[in-house]
Design a protein around this motif. Structure first.
Motif, PDB file in Angstrom:
ATOM      1  N   GLY A 144       0.850  -1.188   0.000  1.00  0.00           N
ATOM      2  CA  GLY A 144       0.000   0.000   0.000  1.00  0.00           C
ATOM      3  C   GLY A 144       0.882   1.233   0.000  1.00  0.00           C
ATOM      4  N   GLY A 145       0.698   2.112   0.995  1.00  0.00           N
ATOM      5  CA  GLY A 145       1.509   3.318   1.105  1.00  0.00           C
ATOM      6  C   GLY A 145       2.670   3.190   2.068  1.00  0.00           C
ATOM      7  N   GLN A 146       2.943   1.982   2.556  1.00  0.00           N
ATOM      8  CA  GLN A 146       4.018   1.763   3.523  1.00  0.00           C
ATOM      9  C   GLN A 146       5.256   1.231   2.810  1.00  0.00           C
ATOM     10  OE1 GLN A 146       3.139  -1.247   6.419  1.00  0.00           O
ATOM     11  NE2 GLN A 146       5.194  -1.232   7.300  1.00  0.00           N
ATOM     12  N   ARG A 147       6.371   1.955   2.948  1.00  0.00           N
ATOM     13  CA  ARG A 147       7.611   1.494   2.335  1.00  0.00           C
ATOM     14  C   ARG A 147       8.193   0.345   3.147  1.00  0.00           C
ATOM     15  NH1 ARG A 147      11.971   5.127  -0.866  1.00  0.00           N
ATOM     16  NH2 ARG A 147      13.206   3.377  -1.677  1.00  0.00           N
ATOM     17  N   LEU A 148       8.704  -0.663   2.459  1.00  0.00           N
ATOM     18  CA  LEU A 148       9.164  -1.885   3.109  1.00  0.00           C
ATOM     19  C   LEU A 148      10.678  -1.882   3.280  1.00  0.00           C
ATOM     20  CD1 LEU A 148       6.985  -4.486   1.179  1.00  0.00           C
ATOM     21  CD2 LEU A 148       6.439  -3.226   3.272  1.00  0.00           C
ATOM     22  N   LYS A 149      11.138  -2.604   4.321  1.00  0.00           N
ATOM     23  CA  LYS A 149      12.560  -2.699   4.599  1.00  0.00           C
ATOM     24  C   LYS A 149      12.877  -4.074   5.169  1.00  0.00           C
ATOM     25  CE  LYS A 149      16.367  -0.369   6.994  1.00  0.00           C
ATOM     26  NZ  LYS A 149      16.727   0.741   7.921  1.00  0.00           N
ATOM     27  N   VAL A 150      13.851  -4.723   4.578  1.00  0.00           N
ATOM     28  CA  VAL A 150      14.311  -6.021   5.057  1.00  0.00           C
ATOM     29  C   VAL A 150      14.975  -5.854   6.426  1.00  0.00           C
ATOM     30  CG1 VAL A 150      16.075  -7.791   4.625  1.00  0.00           C
ATOM     31  CG2 VAL A 150      14.586  -7.033   2.768  1.00  0.00           C
ATOM     32  N   ASN A 151      14.805  -6.848   7.284  1.00  0.00           N
ATOM     33  CA  ASN A 151      15.511  -6.837   8.567  1.00  0.00           C
ATOM     34  C   ASN A 151      17.006  -6.961   8.304  1.00  0.00           C
ATOM     35  OD1 ASN A 151      13.145  -6.684  10.073  1.00  0.00           O
ATOM     36  ND2 ASN A 151      12.926  -8.904  10.197  1.00  0.00           N
ATOM     37  N   TYR A 201       7.099 -11.284   2.381  1.00  0.00           N
ATOM     38  CA  TYR A 201       7.220 -11.149   3.834  1.00  0.00           C
ATOM     39  C   TYR A 201       8.661 -10.874   4.254  1.00  0.00           C
ATOM     40  CZ  TYR A 201       2.406 -12.915   4.297  1.00  0.00           C
ATOM     41  OH  TYR A 201       1.045 -13.083   4.228  1.00  0.00           O
ATOM     42  N   VAL A 202       9.640 -11.388   3.515  1.00  0.00           N
ATOM     43  CA  VAL A 202      11.025 -11.004   3.793  1.00  0.00           C
ATOM     44  C   VAL A 202      11.201  -9.513   3.507  1.00  0.00           C
ATOM     45  CG1 VAL A 202      13.436 -11.302   3.099  1.00  0.00           C
ATOM     46  CG2 VAL A 202      11.971 -13.304   3.403  1.00  0.00           C
ATOM     47  N   ALA A 203      10.660  -9.052   2.379  1.00  0.00           N
ATOM     48  CA  ALA A 203      10.754  -7.623   2.046  1.00  0.00           C
ATOM     49  C   ALA A 203      10.111  -6.765   3.129  1.00  0.00           C
ATOM     50  CB  ALA A 203      10.102  -7.354   0.697  1.00  0.00           C
ATOM     51  N   ALA A 204       9.025  -7.254   3.714  1.00  0.00           N
ATOM     52  CA  ALA A 204       8.281  -6.496   4.724  1.00  0.00           C
ATOM     53  C   ALA A 204       8.859  -6.637   6.127  1.00  0.00           C
ATOM     54  CB  ALA A 204       6.827  -6.942   4.731  1.00  0.00           C
ATOM     55  N   GLY A 205       9.878  -7.457   6.312  1.00  0.00           N
ATOM     56  CA  GLY A 205      10.447  -7.673   7.644  1.00  0.00           C
ATOM     57  C   GLY A 205       9.637  -8.618   8.509  1.00  0.00           C
ATOM     58  N   ARG A 206       8.666  -9.298   7.932  1.00  0.00           N
ATOM     59  CA  ARG A 206       7.888 -10.279   8.700  1.00  0.00           C
ATOM     60  C   ARG A 206       8.654 -11.592   8.848  1.00  0.00           C
ATOM     61  NH1 ARG A 206       2.025  -9.531   5.632  1.00  0.00           N
ATOM     62  NH2 ARG A 206       1.703  -7.336   6.214  1.00  0.00           N
ATOM     63  N   LEU A 207       9.557 -11.848   7.923  1.00  0.00           N
ATOM     64  CA  LEU A 207      10.496 -12.957   7.989  1.00  0.00           C
ATOM     65  C   LEU A 207      11.891 -12.371   7.840  1.00  0.00           C
ATOM     66  CD1 LEU A 207       8.757 -15.402   5.471  1.00  0.00           C
ATOM     67  CD2 LEU A 207       8.902 -15.745   7.948  1.00  0.00           C
ATOM     68  N   ASP A 208      12.878 -13.030   8.432  1.00  0.00           N
ATOM     69  CA  ASP A 208      14.255 -12.584   8.260  1.00  0.00           C
ATOM     70  C   ASP A 208      14.849 -13.107   6.957  1.00  0.00           C
ATOM     71  OD1 ASP A 208      14.570 -11.159  10.762  1.00  0.00           O
ATOM     72  OD2 ASP A 208      14.516 -13.120  11.734  1.00  0.00           O
ATOM     73  N   GLY A 209      14.501 -14.325   6.594  1.00  0.00           N
ATOM     74  CA  GLY A 209      15.067 -14.905   5.390  1.00  0.00           C
ATOM     75  C   GLY A 209      14.239 -16.057   4.876  1.00  0.00           C
ATOM     76  N   TYR A 210      14.568 -16.488   3.668  1.00  0.00           N
ATOM     77  CA  TYR A 210      13.828 -17.555   2.996  1.00  0.00           C
ATOM     78  C   TYR A 210      14.788 -18.298   2.074  1.00  0.00           C
ATOM     79  CZ  TYR A 210      10.853 -19.475  -0.766  1.00  0.00           C
ATOM     80  OH  TYR A 210      10.271 -20.281  -1.708  1.00  0.00           O
ATOM     81  N   PHE A 211      14.650 -19.608   2.020  1.00  0.00           N
ATOM     82  CA  PHE A 211      15.450 -20.414   1.091  1.00  0.00           C
ATOM     83  C   PHE A 211      14.600 -21.564   0.586  1.00  0.00           C
ATOM     84  CE2 PHE A 211      15.784 -22.403   5.181  1.00  0.00           C
ATOM     85  CZ  PHE A 211      15.878 -23.759   4.940  1.00  0.00           C
ATOM     86  N   VAL A 227      12.304  -7.841  -2.601  1.00  0.00           N
ATOM     87  CA  VAL A 227      13.363  -7.983  -1.593  1.00  0.00           C
ATOM     88  C   VAL A 227      14.512  -7.031  -1.886  1.00  0.00           C
ATOM     89  CG1 VAL A 227      15.122  -9.560  -0.694  1.00  0.00           C
ATOM     90  CG2 VAL A 227      12.769 -10.358  -0.990  1.00  0.00           C
ATOM     91  N   GLU A 228      14.949  -6.981  -3.128  1.00  0.00           N
ATOM     92  CA  GLU A 228      16.089  -6.131  -3.479  1.00  0.00           C
ATOM     93  C   GLU A 228      15.772  -4.654  -3.262  1.00  0.00           C
ATOM     94  OE1 GLU A 228      18.184  -9.063  -6.788  1.00  0.00           O
ATOM     95  OE2 GLU A 228      16.819  -7.486  -7.462  1.00  0.00           O
ATOM     96  N   GLU A 229      14.562  -4.231  -3.642  1.00  0.00           N
ATOM     97  CA  GLU A 229      14.196  -2.827  -3.461  1.00  0.00           C
ATOM     98  C   GLU A 229      13.927  -2.490  -1.996  1.00  0.00           C
ATOM     99  OE1 GLU A 229      13.922  -0.068  -5.497  1.00  0.00           O
ATOM    100  OE2 GLU A 229      15.075  -1.252  -6.950  1.00  0.00           O
ATOM    101  N   ALA A 230      13.748  -3.520  -1.162  1.00  0.00           N
ATOM    102  CA  ALA A 230      13.602  -3.301   0.284  1.00  0.00           C
ATOM    103  C   ALA A 230      14.945  -3.376   1.001  1.00  0.00           C
ATOM    104  CB  ALA A 230      12.634  -4.328   0.872  1.00  0.00           C
ATOM    105  N   GLY A 231      16.037  -3.415   0.243  1.00  0.00           N
ATOM    106  CA  GLY A 231      17.364  -3.401   0.834  1.00  0.00           C
ATOM    107  C   GLY A 231      17.972  -4.757   1.073  1.00  0.00           C
ATOM    108  N   GLY A 232      17.348  -5.800   0.560  1.00  0.00           N
ATOM    109  CA  GLY A 232      17.844  -7.149   0.764  1.00  0.00           C
ATOM    110  C   GLY A 232      18.652  -7.661  -0.407  1.00  0.00           C
TER     111      GLY A 232
END
Length: 274
Positions: A144-151, A201-211, A227-232
């Motif tokens: 939505g209007g919330q910018r996302l950031k990876v943990n 969810y990784v992009a949103a910081g709800r998860l730390d990582g995924y494989f 993920v990449e645009e959220a700094g991951g």
């Protein structure tokens, strides 16, 4: 409006319509159309209907673009842009009435191969959850209007990780062995059942990582850009972008740790194979 912005706006518009159709068909009742790679890997009539809708809307708006979808043959276009689409990611969840499913749409430039393309825009829409993640290259990842950031920091208590398992029973032993090697790095493990949502969810910081091993291009095209645009960071086998062989996402530090564990084990397995 830049090309990326135009593609992103179109993806969002189409995802809203496609998500509404998927949710409506789920409420009406699901009909199983076929199985794919294994008996457990199903296709619903809604998968096909939603993909047809997305393809038609793209063709009407941008008739020269290519298309790579889960449920239909790939088509090369003339513009250098290809749309990579999973009409309903998490089909088993969808069939069982679990709300963790999503429409995933990405626009990429270059060859329709994740090792060669550049993702320009994407959207992951979870209609039953009322969430729409969207991204344009160079403009960040958004819910939505919330910018996302990876943990960015690896938690001393361990990382909350997600993974998935293939439908072929022959792959399960190796996947469980890999999970066992990763567990010392984990606070806990989540198994959501839709790769696009794991990535969002990784992009949103709800998860730390995924494989996960075995993802198709349409599973991760939009999510990796999020993920990449959220700094991951997103990686595959060492030195490669995500492919069917492996997809790992998270912060740079976490991806490096996961890669070391995953591929050290893979090297050991090869060394002991007769």
């Amino acid at each position: 409006m830049s090309l990326q912005q135009e593609l992103g706006a179109l993806a969002v518009d189409i995802a809203h319509e496609a998500g509404a159709l998927a949710r409506r068909r789920r409420e009406e009742g699901v009909s199983i159309a076929a199985s794919k790679s294994a008996l457990a890997d199903i296709v619903t009539e809604a998968d096909r209907e939603v993909e047809n809708l997305i393809r038609e809307r793209i063709a009407a708006a941008r008739p020269g673009d290519g298309f790579l979808g889960e449920e239909s043959a790939a088509e090369r276009g003339t513009t250098g842009i290809t749309w990579v689409v999973d009409p309903i990611d998490g089909t088993v969840n969808y069939a069982y009435g679990i709300p963790s499913y999503a429409v995933s749409i990405a626009a990429v430039s270059g060859e329709p191969d994740p090792r060669e393309w550049q993702a320009l825009a994407g959207v992951i829409h979870a209609p039953a959850l009322g969430e729409l993640f969207h991204v344009v290259r160079g403009e960040g990842a958004w819910l939505g209007g919330q910018r996302l950031k990876v943990n960015a920091e690896v938690n001393p208590a361990g990382s909350l990780l997600a993974t998935g398992f293939g439908y072929d029973p022959a792959t399960h032993a190796a996947q469980l062995e890999m999970l066992g090697r990763v567990m010392p790095l984990a606070r806990d493990i989540r198994r959501i059942g839709a790769a696009s949502l794991d990535l969002a969810y990784v992009a949103a910081g709800r998860l730390d990582g995924y494989f996960e091993r075995g993802l198709h291009p349409w599973d991760h095209a939009a999510g990796v850009l999020l993920v990449e645009e959220a700094g991951g960071v997103a990686a595959g086998v060492p030195g490669s972008a995500p492919t069917r062989e492996m997809t790992i996402v998270g912060s740079a530090e976490l991806v490096a740790r996961l890669s070391a564990i995953v591929f050290a084990g893979a090297a050991g397995n090869k060394a002991t194979t007769p």
